[in-house]
Design a protein around this motif. Structure first.
Motif, PDB file in Angstrom:
ATOM      1  N   PRO A 373       0.798  -1.236   0.000  1.00  0.00           N
ATOM      2  CA  PRO A 373       0.000   0.000   0.000  1.00  0.00           C
ATOM      3  C   PRO A 373       0.829   1.283   0.000  1.00  0.00           C
ATOM      4  CG  PRO A 373      -0.371  -1.279   2.011  1.00  0.00           C
ATOM      5  CD  PRO A 373       0.453  -2.127   1.104  1.00  0.00           C
ATOM      6  N   LEU A 374       2.011   1.270   0.616  1.00  0.00           N
ATOM      7  CA  LEU A 374       2.798   2.506   0.641  1.00  0.00           C
ATOM      8  C   LEU A 374       3.276   2.885  -0.759  1.00  0.00           C
ATOM      9  CD1 LEU A 374       4.895   2.263   3.919  1.00  0.00           C
ATOM     10  CD2 LEU A 374       3.045   3.861   3.409  1.00  0.00           C
ATOM     11  N   LYS A 375       3.204   1.944  -1.708  1.00  0.00           N
ATOM     12  CA  LYS A 375       3.590   2.271  -3.073  1.00  0.00           C
ATOM     13  C   LYS A 375       2.405   2.421  -4.006  1.00  0.00           C
ATOM     14  CE  LYS A 375       8.209   0.350  -3.527  1.00  0.00           C
ATOM     15  NZ  LYS A 375       8.432  -1.062  -3.229  1.00  0.00           N
ATOM     16  N   SER A 376       1.415   1.547  -3.852  1.00  0.00           N
ATOM     17  CA  SER A 376       0.362   1.517  -4.861  1.00  0.00           C
ATOM     18  C   SER A 376      -0.956   2.117  -4.374  1.00  0.00           C
ATOM     19  CB  SER A 376       0.134   0.088  -5.330  1.00  0.00           C
ATOM     20  OG  SER A 376      -0.149  -0.726  -4.217  1.00  0.00           O
ATOM     21  N   GLY A 381      -1.997   3.240   2.811  1.00  0.00           N
ATOM     22  CA  GLY A 381      -0.728   2.943   3.476  1.00  0.00           C
ATOM     23  C   GLY A 381      -0.475   3.887   4.640  1.00  0.00           C
ATOM     24  N   TYR A 382      -0.739   5.190   4.404  1.00  0.00           N
ATOM     25  CA  TYR A 382      -0.522   6.180   5.471  1.00  0.00           C
ATOM     26  C   TYR A 382      -1.442   5.878   6.661  1.00  0.00           C
ATOM     27  CZ  TYR A 382       1.600   8.725   1.541  1.00  0.00           C
ATOM     28  OH  TYR A 382       2.343   9.064   0.444  1.00  0.00           O
ATOM     29  N   ARG A 383      -2.684   5.475   6.335  1.00  0.00           N
ATOM     30  CA  ARG A 383      -3.635   5.182   7.418  1.00  0.00           C
ATOM     31  C   ARG A 383      -3.168   3.960   8.223  1.00  0.00           C
ATOM     32  NH1 ARG A 383      -8.966   6.831   7.726  1.00  0.00           N
ATOM     33  NH2 ARG A 383      -8.314   8.543   6.403  1.00  0.00           N
ATOM     34  N   ILE A 384      -2.607   2.974   7.502  1.00  0.00           N
ATOM     35  CA  ILE A 384      -2.095   1.783   8.184  1.00  0.00           C
ATOM     36  C   ILE A 384      -0.922   2.169   9.093  1.00  0.00           C
ATOM     37  CG2 ILE A 384      -0.901  -0.424   7.827  1.00  0.00           C
ATOM     38  CD1 ILE A 384      -2.571  -0.638   5.168  1.00  0.00           C
ATOM     39  N   ARG A 385      -0.082   3.069   8.572  1.00  0.00           N
ATOM     40  CA  ARG A 385       1.059   3.514   9.353  1.00  0.00           C
ATOM     41  C   ARG A 385       0.606   4.234  10.631  1.00  0.00           C
ATOM     42  NH1 ARG A 385       5.325   6.138   5.477  1.00  0.00           N
ATOM     43  NH2 ARG A 385       3.744   7.742   5.401  1.00  0.00           N
ATOM     44  N   MET A 386      -0.488   5.023  10.491  1.00  0.00           N
ATOM     45  CA  MET A 386      -1.010   5.710  11.672  1.00  0.00           C
ATOM     46  C   MET A 386      -1.511   4.695  12.695  1.00  0.00           C
ATOM     47  SD  MET A 386      -0.448   8.823  11.255  1.00  0.00           S
ATOM     48  CE  MET A 386      -1.246   9.374  12.769  1.00  0.00           C
TER      49      MET A 386
END
Lengths: 571, 191
Positions: A373-376, A381-386
């Motif tokens: 997700p951080l690439k595509s 991805g950002y939400r997962i990182r949060m």
């Protein structure tokens, strides 16, 4: 939470205990000026513009961080608050360059508008002369430290919203400066160029290069639409002026909460590829512009001569529901062939797609399988990182080598799918994120979590969810056919896509941009861009989102649906 | 404070105004002319003794009621001009962003004088065989350009790049009415 009684500007009111004075004032329709405050960000009380007088306190207090309590008496507009606000502004103007006449933000600047409001008509202190660096190492935006007032909105947006934590502060006191990764140029830092900082900057310190000097708020129009660069389908505002798209901003009300990625915010408007602007037919080896009439005749001839046995039709999953429907009407219903999806197959067709981005707020375990997700799907991805930052367990499971995965690069080890499933079963609110790289064995094993976990399916095409619903696959039906009709819209024409049309004798290309495939096309039909089109698509949350036309297509352009229905009427 | 009293019917003596420019682009003076036809009414009440756009350039020794300065203080000659105007004016008006805040002229403060002059007169792309001018008739650049109030006291601040003609008209009208002008609302501009 229980209510407390407060008095604000002489009016008694009841508000929930513990909310800030600023929040209470907002609810009661009392306006308090702010500068470092932003509704999407945590308050830090840095700028002292929102100071108010509070009973029992000798000095004024910042409304954005001061909690209300019972019997609190608040005065928001007194000679003292006005003097303190004016003083705070004078101090801000005593450092760096805040000359409006050559600033891009003049007219939309929050600092300027407050200075007008508090009547700053002179320099209270000797004019500053330090010159700070301008960071122009990013392709799409510039950071001019000379315009910065250190409100830290960008720092908070970078961390709290994008989960990236690139921006911070360097040095102390009057020397304080915004800094990336302790002290790196933005272009060489961990900055992902999502541009969220641009959207919150109150001054001209962060500038979008494309829209610079392009128009003030009162001169531009905003068209609400959805980003179709990936299946997250972020809600966007396309900012336009005089039929030109200036920039894209994230819609704070959307499920993406105002956040976009470099692709949606910048690349969508800065595509370096050459547009196809006219229908073209290959004559004597050269593609030459012709009328729509002639191009469609040529396409119809090729389709007829191929017959349904010799015809392949392939469409990008970036197309809208409406275009996909029209495509199926023509090729499946009328011509009796099975059209293909242009993007890579998705083996997770039988998993439920039940999760939304908001579900990551209280997920306690996130299992990623076959997705990056951080690439595509960066905003996901950002939400997962949060969520990871908040304490959720994050697991990357794959049987394949996935060392290039964005999350692996942050130091996360790979686990087995079995371990991932076990961790999900032991969690209260697990979410499984599945991408198109997950293989059949993996997705089959994941069905064990169907009743326990929520699933976010990240298709490789924006409208992948609708493709799955239609049962369309990337099954290489086109191999060995005589003629192929390829509807690509804005999709890339390199690699896999070019390979897919290998072996066909004649190619009808329907696309927005010229590319490797135009070299081989016998008929090329131009297509409008997403910003020039209307329609719907189904995003990864299963929501049917709308694309609105922000700018008109170039002269003589026909929508994809119109072209398909014209072709249908001729066949 | 009262600049002119004009009882009904009595011929009014005109108040004297002088203008001059320092390190500026003359845009503020253009804005003064942008007062348009209201200038005619204004000139019924005001005598423009001297300005860069009239024959007489220097304010009269006996002084004026209001002196108007455009531009930042940028050279030794600007200091002289500013001090003369201050001495000869009852009220000194700083006209425009450069006079009020230093403005665009202060962009040069980020560079050394040598860098600055070489860049402008020798290295600039449009220059052929350039030379830094040294004529005694030109003032010397001072170390750092600054707003007028860092050299002499200013009574009225009229920011804007340029100040709106309405703001200039408002300021002069207020002075004529015997009030100290203050710029608020649409009259207060920084661009």
């Amino acid at each position: 939470m229980s209510d407390v009684n407060i008095t604000i500007n002489g009016h008694p009111a009841q508000v929930p205990d513990g909310i800030t004075i600023l929040e209470a004032a907002k609810r009661l329709g009392v306006e308090i000026p702010t500068l470092c405050h932003h509704p999407a960000l945590q308050d830090i009380g840095a700028c002292r513009l929102c100071v108010v007088e509070v009973s029992g306190r000798r000095e004024v207090q910042p409304a954005c961080v001061f909690p209300v309590s019972d019997k609190l008496v608040i005065q928001t507009e007194t000679p003292k608050t006005a003097a303190m606000r004016r003083f705070a502004l004078e101090m801000l103007f005593s450092e760096r360059s805040h000359y409006c006449m050559y600033c891009e933000m003049s007219g939309d600047c929050e600092l300027q508008s407050l200075a007008y409001r508090y009547g700053l008509d002179r320099s209270a202190y000797p004019v500053p002369h330090e010159h700070l660096p301008v960071d122009a190492t990013r392709q799409y935006f510039i950071m001019d430290h000379n315009r910065c007032i250190l409100c830290r909105r960008c720092i908070r947006a970078c961390g709290e919203l994008a989960g990236n934590f690139t921006l911070g502060l360097k040095a102390r006191g009057a020397k304080t400066i915004i800094s990336a990764d302790m002290d790196a140029p933005l272009g060489e830092s961990s900055c992902v160029a999502c541009g969220t900082c641009l959207q919150v900057c109150p001054t001209g310190a962060l500038i979008d290069i494309k829209s610079v000097y392009g128009g003030r708020d009162f001169q531009v129009s905003r068209v609400k639409s959805s980003c179709s660069r990936c299946s997250v389908g972020c809600a966007i505002d396309v900012v336009t002026r005089s039929e030109r798209a200036l920039r894209v901003e994230g819609d704070w009300e959307g499920s993406n909460r105002g956040i976009l990625c470099v692709s949606g915010r910048f690349e969508s408007l800065n595509d370096p590829r050459e547009r196809l602007t006219s229908p073209m037919v290959r004559e004597r080896g050269e593609l030459a512009p012709v009328s729509w009439e002639k191009a469609m005749d040529a396409a119809v001839d090729l389709i007829r001569s191929a017959g349904s046995g010799g015809l392949a039709a392939r469409i990008t999953g970036g197309a809208t529901d409406e275009t996909l429907d029209e495509f199926l009407r023509l090729f499946r219903d009328r011509l009796g062939i099975t059209p293909d999806a242009a993007e890579a197959p998705f083996a997770a067709a039988d998993l439920p797609d039940s999760a939304s981005l908001a579900d990551f707020d209280d997920a306690d375990c996130i299992l990623i399988v076959g997705a990056d997700p951080l690439k595509s799907h960066r905003v996901a991805g950002y939400r997962i990182r949060m969520a990871q930052r908040r304490g959720a367990m994050l697991l990357i499971a794959s049987d394949l080598d996935d060392s290039s995965n964005g999350f692996r690069k942050t130091g996360l080890a790979r686990t087995s799918v079995e371990d991932g499933i076990r961790a999900c079963l032991e969690s209260e609110k697990p979410i499984v994120v599945v991408g198109a790289k997950a293989n059949r064995t993996e997705t089959r094993r994941l069905t064990a979590l169907e009743s326990h976990a929520q699933f976010l399916l990240l298709d490789s095409a924006a409208n992948g969810a609708y493709l799955r619903r239609l049962g369309m696959r990337n099954s290489k039906n086109g191999a060995g056919k005589k003629t192929a009709y390829l509807l690509l819209s804005e999709a890339s024409q390199d690699g896999a896509m070019a390979k897919a049309s290998n072996g066909v004798q004649s190619l009808i290309l329907h696309a927005s941009y010229a590319g490797p495939l135009t070299e081989r096309a016998d008929v090329a039909l131009p297509a409008p861009l997403g910003f020039e089109s209307e329609g719907h698509f189904t995003n990864c949350e299963g929501e049917r989102v709308r694309i609105n036309r922000a700018v008109p297509p170039p002269e003589g352009m026909m929508s994809e649906r119109e072209v398909l229905s014209h072709l249908a009427s001729r066949l | 404070m009262i600049l002119a009293s004009h009882p009904e019917g009595e011929a009014m003596s005109k108040i004297k105004i002088a203008t001059d420019w320092l390190g500026g682009c003359s845009g503020c003076h253009m804005s003064l002319l942008d007062i348009d036809e209201r200038l005619l009414n204004l000139l019924e009440l005001v005598e423009l003794t001297s300005s860069p756009i009239t024959d007489l350039k220097q304010p009269p020794e006996e002084g004026v009621t209001a002196g108007i300065l455009e531009g930042a203080v940028n050279t030794t000659v600007n200091i002289e001009t500013a001090k003369r105007m201050r001495e000869r004016s009852q009220y000194l008006i700083a006209l425009g962003d450069c006079a009020v805040f230093g403005g665009i002229v202060t962009m040069r403060n980020a560079f050394s004088l040598t860098e600055l002059l070489e860049r402008a007169y020798v290295d600039a792309e449009s220059v052929v065989e350039g030379k830094v001018p040294e004529s005694k008739e030109l003032g010397k650049l001072i170390h750092r350009a600054c707003p007028v109030n860092q050299i002499v006291d200013v009574d009225v601040y009229l920011p804007g790049c340029p100040p709106p003609a309405d703001a200039i008209h408002h300021a002069l009208s207020e002075l004529l009415e015997g009030r100290m002008p203050a710029m608020t609302g649409d009259h207060l501009r920084y661009d």
